[in-house]
Design a protein around this motif. Structure first.
Motif, PDB file in Angstrom:
ATOM      1  N   ALA A  23       0.856  -1.111   0.051  1.00 28.45           N
ATOM      2  CA  ALA A  23      -0.200   0.018  -0.191  1.00 28.45           C
ATOM      3  C   ALA A  23       0.773   1.444  -0.075  1.00 28.45           C
ATOM      4  O   ALA A  23       0.574   2.159  -0.761  1.00 28.45           O
ATOM      5  CB  ALA A  23      -0.948  -0.253   1.178  1.00 28.45           C
ATOM      6  N   LYS A  24       1.909   1.275   0.841  1.00 26.26           N
ATOM      7  CA  LYS A  24       2.848   2.293   0.964  1.00 26.26           C
ATOM      8  C   LYS A  24       3.579   2.633  -0.228  1.00 26.26           C
ATOM      9  O   LYS A  24       3.677   3.771  -0.983  1.00 26.26           O
ATOM     10  CB  LYS A  24       3.661   2.221   1.984  1.00 26.26           C
ATOM     11  N   LEU A  25       4.013   1.643  -0.974  1.00 24.55           N
ATOM     12  CA  LEU A  25       4.919   1.628  -2.176  1.00 24.55           C
ATOM     13  C   LEU A  25       3.811   2.210  -3.437  1.00 24.55           C
ATOM     14  O   LEU A  25       4.400   2.886  -4.262  1.00 24.55           O
ATOM     15  CB  LEU A  25       5.440   0.307  -2.666  1.00 24.55           C
ATOM     16  N   VAL A  73      -1.086   2.791 -10.995  1.00 19.08           N
ATOM     17  CA  VAL A  73      -0.972   1.602 -10.369  1.00 19.08           C
ATOM     18  C   VAL A  73      -1.946   0.613 -10.017  1.00 19.08           C
ATOM     19  O   VAL A  73      -3.154   0.950  -9.940  1.00 19.08           O
ATOM     20  CB  VAL A  73      -0.361   1.862  -8.908  1.00 19.08           C
ATOM     21  N   LEU A  74      -1.681  -0.752 -10.155  1.00 17.22           N
ATOM     22  CA  LEU A  74      -2.808  -1.867  -9.999  1.00 17.22           C
ATOM     23  C   LEU A  74      -2.385  -2.861  -9.069  1.00 17.22           C
ATOM     24  O   LEU A  74      -1.040  -2.975  -9.155  1.00 17.22           O
ATOM     25  CB  LEU A  74      -3.159  -2.414 -11.440  1.00 17.22           C
ATOM     26  N   TRP A  77      -6.893  -1.079   1.378  1.00 23.00           N
ATOM     27  CA  TRP A  77      -6.031  -0.070   0.933  1.00 23.00           C
ATOM     28  C   TRP A  77      -6.250   0.329  -0.509  1.00 23.00           C
ATOM     29  O   TRP A  77      -5.868   1.598  -0.812  1.00 23.00           O
ATOM     30  CB  TRP A  77      -4.607  -0.734   1.179  1.00 23.00           C
ATOM     31  N   SER A  78      -6.653  -0.534  -1.446  1.00 20.62           N
ATOM     32  CA  SER A  78      -6.730  -0.065  -2.758  1.00 20.62           C
ATOM     33  C   SER A  78      -7.892   0.991  -2.864  1.00 20.62           C
ATOM     34  O   SER A  78      -7.841   2.070  -3.758  1.00 20.62           O
ATOM     35  CB  SER A  78      -7.084  -1.167  -3.730  1.00 20.62           C
ATOM     36  N   GLN A  79      -8.929   0.942  -2.036  1.00 19.61           N
ATOM     37  CA  GLN A  79      -9.958   1.945  -1.864  1.00 19.61           C
ATOM     38  C   GLN A  79      -9.515   3.244  -1.492  1.00 19.61           C
ATOM     39  O   GLN A  79      -9.495   4.400  -2.067  1.00 19.61           O
ATOM     40  CB  GLN A  79     -11.241   1.467  -1.083  1.00 19.61           C
ATOM     41  N   ARG A  80      -8.482   3.201  -0.358  1.00 18.61           N
ATOM     42  CA  ARG A  80      -7.963   4.356   0.331  1.00 18.61           C
ATOM     43  C   ARG A  80      -7.288   5.161  -0.802  1.00 18.61           C
ATOM     44  O   ARG A  80      -7.063   6.305  -0.777  1.00 18.61           O
ATOM     45  CB  ARG A  80      -7.155   4.028   1.523  1.00 18.61           C
ATOM     46  N   LEU A  81      -6.301   4.239  -1.570  1.00 21.28           N
ATOM     47  CA  LEU A  81      -5.445   4.769  -2.701  1.00 21.28           C
ATOM     48  C   LEU A  81      -6.311   5.234  -3.709  1.00 21.28           C
ATOM     49  O   LEU A  81      -5.766   6.032  -4.599  1.00 21.28           O
ATOM     50  CB  LEU A  81      -4.575   3.646  -2.813  1.00 21.28           C
ATOM     51  N   GLY A  82      -7.445   4.859  -3.934  1.00 17.26           N
ATOM     52  CA  GLY A  82      -8.360   4.900  -5.353  1.00 17.26           C
ATOM     53  C   GLY A  82      -7.638   4.257  -6.486  1.00 17.26           C
ATOM     54  O   GLY A  82      -7.698   4.723  -7.664  1.00 17.26           O
ATOM     55  N   ILE A  83      -7.141   2.906  -6.065  1.00 18.40           N
ATOM     56  CA  ILE A  83      -6.689   2.331  -7.432  1.00 18.40           C
ATOM     57  C   ILE A  83      -7.390   1.131  -7.428  1.00 18.40           C
ATOM     58  O   ILE A  83      -8.107   0.442  -6.706  1.00 18.40           O
ATOM     59  CB  ILE A  83      -5.160   2.066  -7.523  1.00 18.40           C
ATOM     60  N   GLU A 116      -5.356  -2.025 -19.111  1.00 25.99           N
ATOM     61  CA  GLU A 116      -5.725  -0.652 -18.683  1.00 25.99           C
ATOM     62  C   GLU A 116      -4.504   0.311 -18.765  1.00 25.99           C
ATOM     63  O   GLU A 116      -4.491   1.516 -18.308  1.00 25.99           O
ATOM     64  CB  GLU A 116      -6.329  -0.676 -17.148  1.00 25.99           C
ATOM     65  N   GLY A 117      -3.540  -0.106 -19.590  1.00 26.95           N
ATOM     66  CA  GLY A 117      -2.551   0.860 -19.709  1.00 26.95           C
ATOM     67  C   GLY A 117      -1.597   1.197 -18.089  1.00 26.95           C
ATOM     68  O   GLY A 117      -1.166   2.280 -17.823  1.00 26.95           O
ATOM     69  N   ILE A 118      -1.333   0.207 -17.473  1.00 33.16           N
ATOM     70  CA  ILE A 118      -1.113   0.337 -16.140  1.00 33.16           C
ATOM     71  C   ILE A 118       0.552   0.429 -16.127  1.00 33.16           C
ATOM     72  O   ILE A 118       1.277  -0.045 -16.809  1.00 33.16           O
ATOM     73  CB  ILE A 118      -1.246  -0.743 -15.341  1.00 33.16           C
ATOM     74  N   ASP A 119       1.209   1.495 -15.455  1.00 37.57           N
ATOM     75  CA  ASP A 119       2.243   1.819 -15.524  1.00 37.57           C
ATOM     76  C   ASP A 119       3.181   0.574 -14.206  1.00 37.57           C
ATOM     77  O   ASP A 119       4.310   0.233 -14.758  1.00 37.57           O
ATOM     78  CB  ASP A 119       2.812   2.970 -14.792  1.00 37.57           C
ATOM     79  N   CYS A 120       2.211   0.342 -13.293  1.00 39.32           N
ATOM     80  CA  CYS A 120       2.907  -0.650 -12.337  1.00 39.32           C
ATOM     81  C   CYS A 120       2.053  -1.593 -11.683  1.00 39.32           C
ATOM     82  O   CYS A 120       1.040  -1.154 -11.122  1.00 39.32           O
ATOM     83  CB  CYS A 120       3.839   0.241 -11.238  1.00 39.32           C
TER      84      CYS A 120
END
Ligand SMILES: Nc1nc2c(ncn2[C@@H]2O[C@H](COP(=O)(O)OP(=O)(O)OP(=O)(O)O)[C@@H](O)[C@H]2O)c(=O)[nH]1
Ligand SMILES: Nc1nc2c(ncn2[C@@H]2O[C@H](COP(=O)(O)OP(=O)(O)OP(=O)(O)O)[C@@H](O)[C@H]2O)c(=O)[nH]1
Ligand SMILES: [Mg+2]
Ligand SMILES: [Mg+2]
Lengths: 281, 291
Positions: free
Chosen positions: A98-100, A111-112, A130-136, A161-165
């Protein structure tokens, strides 16, 4: 340490104690005090004579031991970059992910997450929050489904989705469990087959409070998934993480990130200078 | 292994008596073994003094290799220091019996709560699990899932703080004849004043009969610092050492017992709740630590 006082046996004993308490372990302490490039040899050669010189000599030796060509996280030549996160139970993998993700988002990346811990109670729920808090986004699978299939789905969606990471979370596992280590190896192979060059980083999450067993963990995880870097967590406590010196020397695995708390901003790049100074604070 | 090393050293000795001189070299070997096993330095020092006194006070038994005898002395001393073990959790009258789980982040508290509940169910008790960790994402879900797996009820309540959750849970247990009440708390640092204040408040309101410090067997020298601080802030009644199914030597066992004086009662030996908790065995632990 007395500034102008002469170096003596008592000084060496005090330094030795401090190194032990910092989890350096007997072999490393022996090397640093009694080894060819150690404190006693430097003392005999007249290189260090006063007590205040001892700490500086030791610190510069320790900083040199941690010097590594590249402490940054590798990127793929084209997206998605894939990071595989692994380690023993409870070390802080899910929270570190989550932090990364938070760091990568701040750097402008898409990020995904892939929740490939399909075993532990509420592991998927934990990463989902965590993904919800990050909006990802997050890719999940059925409970007890094959974690490699979740990793696989993660790559497919990252491409769509053309995700970078893409960051892949895995279940905690003891390095002594052959079946679980084989399962982890398979997850890595699935990623590598699907995306040449993946994962760009296989990060081992080590609990900063661990003692000498951290070295065994690093050894086995390196053998099974070719660990490219370490995330050392829980350094906001009182543990010093001295085991990283043995890991760095014997296995050449660099610490790349440090966890210093339980919230999203609490992940910092590893700074050898700061780390060594903190050992003696 | 330490035994073979001792035999080599002592094999060379012809004396009938264990003397101060020949004990020194062996003590150095023990010191290295204990530090490799993550026993905390101050605890190693105390232990070596004890062992030296014991060894020097003993007459070598006829027909026994002095090295072997010395090893026996070391094992026995180590095992005695980590025992005795009484892992019973008596039913307090009037009930319910209240158990509090505390410890550093990730040490295995939540899983251990479920393991302990299962153990007690098998002994005919009716445990209530209490989800008093309201900060870790999905901690309540985690305990609920584990509770469902073993058929034990899980109490949780929204919008209130851990001390009040525990109070309400105990009232719920009393009203529903559930016993014991096992309080799962958030992982916390012993140096986090606010979090230590919170767990002290939980203990103050819940008045637990058992307060367990849950410790990861892989923990290094830091074991003494965290155990000492938790023991000073809470009236620990016992320690549970987890993840002993790994290959960590587990020197933390000796460190924690030495610094707190509190008994290690249980050992976490697996990820699964079923079969994942055993009574702590000092002799086995002594062998493991000495390698
Ligand atoms: N103080 C502190 N706590 C941390 C840190 N990193 C993680 N934690 C806490 O450690 C506990 C375990 O973290 P997780 O992220 O669930 O660990 P994990 O490795 O994913 O655990 P498993 O999946 O069960 O193996 C949680 O309470 C986290 O908040 C850190 O850097 N400092
Ligand atoms: N192998 C093994 N894993 C264990 C044992 N006990 C707990 N675990 C695992 O360790 C990890 C952490 O366990 P938790 O019960 O979440 O730890 P916790 O102390 O509640 O963590 P926080 O609430 O975040 O402080 C999980 O992956 C558990 O499955 C054990 O005895 N052996
Ligand atoms: Mg996890
Ligand atoms: Mg928990």
């Amino acid at each position: 340490f007395g500034l102008r006082e002469k170096l003596d046996e008592n000084t060496l004993a005090r330094i030795e104690e401090e190194l032990f308490v910092a989890d350096f372990g007997p072999k490393m302490v022996e090397q640093l005090i009694e080894g060819e490039a150690g404190l006693r040899a430097a003392w005999k050669r007249g290189e260090i004579e006063q007590q205040d010189q001892v700490l500086e000599f030791l610190k510069s030796r320790l900083k040199a031991m941690l010097s590594h060509k590249d402490l940054s996280l590798r990127e793929a030549p084209q997206p998605p970059t894939i990071y595989l996160i692994a380690g023993v139970n409870g070390t802080g993998k899910t929270t570190s992910i989550a932090k990364l993700a938070h760091r990568l988002l701040e750097e402008g990346n898409k990020v995904l997450l892939a929740a490939a811990d399909t075993f532990r109670a509420a592991a998927v729920e934990q990463l989902t929050i965590w993904s919800q808090r990050l909006g990802i986004g997050i890719v999940t699978g059925e409970a007890n489904s094959d974690p490699a299939s979740v990793a696989f789905k993660g790559v497919e969606r990252a491409r769509q989705e053309g995700i970078d990471c893409l960051i892949v979370d895995t279940a905690g596992r003891l390095h002594t469990d052959k079946n679980l280590m084989r399962e982890l190896k398979k997850i890595r192979e699935v990623l590598a087959r699907k995306v040449p060059g993946a994962p760009q980083e296989s990060l081992l999450v080590l609990d900063g409070t661990n003692g000498q067993n951290a070295i065994q963990q690093a050894e086995v995880f390196k053998r099974e998934i070719d660990v490219s870097g370490i995330i050392l967590t829980k350094l906001d406590g009182t543990a010093k993480g001295g085991v990283v010196f043995a890991i760095h020397e014997r296995l050449e695995i660099p610490v790349k990130l440090v966890g210093i708390g339980e919230q999203l901003p609490d992940l910092i790049p590893f700074d050898p200078g700061q780390f060594v100074d903190a050992l003696f604070e | 292994s330490l035994t073979r090393r001792f035999s080599d050293i002592w094999g060379r000795l012809r004396n009938r008596k264990i003397t101060a001189g020949n004990v020194q070299e062996t003590l150095r070997d023990i010191r290295v073994a204990l530090l490799e096993a993550d026993v905390a330095l101050p605890v190693v020092k105390d232990f070596l003094v004890k062992v030296e006194q014991k060894a020097l006070g003993e007459e070598v038994l006829k027909g026994v290799n002095p090295g072997q005898q010395f090893v026996e002395t070391v094992y026995r001393e180590l095992a005695e220091l980590m025992g005795p073990v009484d892992s019973r959790i008596p039913a307090v009258k009037p009930g319910p019996t209240i158990i509090l789980m505390a410890g550093l982040q990730g040490s295995g508290k939540t899983t251990t709560c479920a393991k302990l509940a299962l153990l007690l169910k098998k002994q005919g008790r009716r445990p209530l699990l209490v989800a008093a960790d309201i900060q870790r994402p999905a901690a309540i879900d985690q305990l609920k899932i584990l509770g469902a797996q073993i058929g034990a009820p899980v109490f949780s309540e929204a919008d209130i703080k851990p001390p009040q959750i525990c109070q309400h849970a105990i009232r719920h247990a009393r009203e529903n004849d559930l016993d014991p009440v096992i309080l799962d708390t958030a992982g916390r640092l012993h140096i986090d004043e606010e979090m230590m204040r919170e767990v002290k408040e939980v203990a103050h309101l819940a008045q637990p009969h058992e307060i367990f410090l849950v410790v990861d067997a892989m923990v290094g020298q830091d074991a003494v610092r965290s155990a000492r601080d938790f023991n000073e802030q809470l009236e620990l009644t016992g320690v549970i050492l987890t993840k002993l199914d790994g290959d960590a030597r587990g020197g933390a066992a000796l460190s924690v017992k030495s610094i707190t004086g509190k008994p290690i009662k249980f050992a976490g030996v697996g990820e699964k709740v079923e079969g994942g908790l055993e009574e702590f065995r000092p002799e086995g632990m002594a062998q493991r630590i000495l390698g």
